[in-house]
Design a protein around this motif. Structure first.
Motif, PDB file in Angstrom:
ATOM      1  N   GLY A 109       0.804  -1.220   0.000  1.00  0.00           N
ATOM      2  CA  GLY A 109       0.000   0.000   0.000  1.00  0.00           C
ATOM      3  C   GLY A 109       0.834   1.264   0.000  1.00  0.00           C
ATOM      4  N   ALA A 110       2.138   1.123  -0.266  1.00  0.00           N
ATOM      5  CA  ALA A 110       3.059   2.257  -0.165  1.00  0.00           C
ATOM      6  C   ALA A 110       2.698   3.393  -1.109  1.00  0.00           C
ATOM      7  CB  ALA A 110       4.487   1.788  -0.445  1.00  0.00           C
ATOM      8  N   ILE A 111       2.317   3.072  -2.341  1.00  0.00           N
ATOM      9  CA  ILE A 111       2.069   4.117  -3.330  1.00  0.00           C
ATOM     10  C   ILE A 111       0.870   4.964  -2.929  1.00  0.00           C
ATOM     11  CG2 ILE A 111       1.556   4.578  -5.754  1.00  0.00           C
ATOM     12  CD1 ILE A 111       2.910   1.947  -6.450  1.00  0.00           C
ATOM     13  N   ALA A 133      -0.232  -9.394   1.219  1.00  0.00           N
ATOM     14  CA  ALA A 133      -0.061  -7.996   0.837  1.00  0.00           C
ATOM     15  C   ALA A 133      -1.225  -7.156   1.350  1.00  0.00           C
ATOM     16  CB  ALA A 133       0.062  -7.880  -0.676  1.00  0.00           C
ATOM     17  N   VAL A 134      -2.428  -7.674   1.245  1.00  0.00           N
ATOM     18  CA  VAL A 134      -3.603  -6.922   1.707  1.00  0.00           C
ATOM     19  C   VAL A 134      -3.533  -6.680   3.208  1.00  0.00           C
ATOM     20  CG1 VAL A 134      -6.120  -6.984   1.938  1.00  0.00           C
ATOM     21  CG2 VAL A 134      -5.052  -7.727  -0.192  1.00  0.00           C
ATOM     22  N   ALA A 135      -3.118  -7.694   3.956  1.00  0.00           N
ATOM     23  CA  ALA A 135      -2.995  -7.527   5.405  1.00  0.00           C
ATOM     24  C   ALA A 135      -1.974  -6.437   5.737  1.00  0.00           C
ATOM     25  CB  ALA A 135      -2.595  -8.849   6.052  1.00  0.00           C
ATOM     26  N   CYS A 136      -0.868  -6.417   5.008  1.00  0.00           N
ATOM     27  CA  CYS A 136       0.150  -5.392   5.214  1.00  0.00           C
ATOM     28  C   CYS A 136      -0.377  -4.016   4.800  1.00  0.00           C
ATOM     29  CB  CYS A 136       1.406  -5.756   4.431  1.00  0.00           C
ATOM     30  SG  CYS A 136       2.805  -4.644   4.693  1.00  0.00           S
ATOM     31  N   ALA A 137      -1.051  -3.965   3.651  1.00  0.00           N
ATOM     32  CA  ALA A 137      -1.589  -2.691   3.165  1.00  0.00           C
ATOM     33  C   ALA A 137      -2.583  -2.093   4.158  1.00  0.00           C
ATOM     34  CB  ALA A 137      -2.242  -2.884   1.803  1.00  0.00           C
TER      35      ALA A 137
END
Length: 267
Positions: A109-111, A133-137
């Motif tokens: 989710g960095a961008i 990735a979703v959990a991190c985002a």
């Protein structure tokens, strides 16, 4: 004196392992460790090839500290060019309201998070096919009021966003399958293949984005896709065939290439 000797030995170990910025990495590891045993473990992991960001649990991206979990794609420095170009266009074309922003293939989710911070807030949505990735985002976006959805490209997005997206950010995988083996071990061994492999010519996911984007973009909305210099002609053709007005922009210093598509209605 002990700290100086320890730092020197860590730098030497990291340099022997091929770390180009060994001094900087040693400082970050020392600062992050809470006790010597933890520092030893972290250095061993780095020497073994684990990405520094996965060891630290974060990356500095566009001046923002972004959480990055093990197994999640690490945002590259060059991708900051995409964020800055998106901010430039949003500020120029969206006045008096919050921009509606979607980050596809969002990874950490960095961008989206970085663009939100630059704009001082936006209506932020993100999606990724990888549950990790979703959990991190979600860790990065929810404190900013954003939402991350699990699913394939546009599929999980709320239907209410159709025709309303002002800025569509896409850093889809664009490495050709046969080139994956040539990537640094940090990437090919520790980042998910789904975040790297773009199919035979690297454009499989971009083709699907180009087909779906016009229905989601607001009149005058922007689609920004990171790609390579070699692939930029083909990427531009994909966006043009979908009815978008296309421009290719580059940053030589960062070795960054973007294809930008504008939906009809841009002033």
């Amino acid at each position: 004196m002990t700290l100086v000797i320890r730092t020197t030995s860590i730098v030497a170990a990291l340099r022997d392992a091929g770390c180009v910025f060994a001094e900087d990495e040693a400082r970050l590891l020392i600062d992050a460790a809470t006790h010597p045993e933890e520092l030893n473990r972290m250095v061993d992991l780095r020497v073994a090839g684990l990405p520094l960001e996965h060891i630290l649990g974060w990356v500095d991206f566009c001046g923002t500290r972004i959480a990055v979990d093990p197994g999640v794609f690490v945002p590259r420095r060059r991708t900051g060019f995409l964020v800055r170009q998106a901010a430039l266009r949003a500020r120029r074309s969206i006045v008096g309201r919050r921009a509606v922003v979607v980050d596809l293939c969002c990874g950490s989710g960095a961008i989206g998070a970085a663009l939100n911070d630059i704009l001082g807030g936006c209506e932020l949505h993100a999606a990724d096919i990888d549950p990790a990735a979703v959990a991190c985002a979600r860790r990065n976006l929810e404190p900013r009021g954003g939402t991350a959805y699990p699913g394939d490209l546009f599929d999980p997005l709320p239907r209410r966003l159709l025709g309303r997206v002002d800025v569509l950010l896409v850093n889809a995988p664009y490495v050709p399958t046969e080139s994956i083996s040539l990537m640094p071990p940090e990437a090919r061994l520790h980042e998910p293949a789904v975040a790297l492999d773009g199919g035979a010519d690297g454009l499989d996911v971009q083709r699907r984005v180009a087909l779906g984007a016009p229905g989601w973009l607001a009149p005058g909305g922007w689609l920004l896709i990171e790609t390579s210099r070699q692939q930029s002609v083909e990427t531009a053709a994909l966006l043009s065939a979908s009815g978008l007005m296309v421009d290719v922009v580059t940053d030589e210093d960062l070795d960054a290439t973007l294809v930008v598509g504008a939906a009809p209605g841009q002033g």
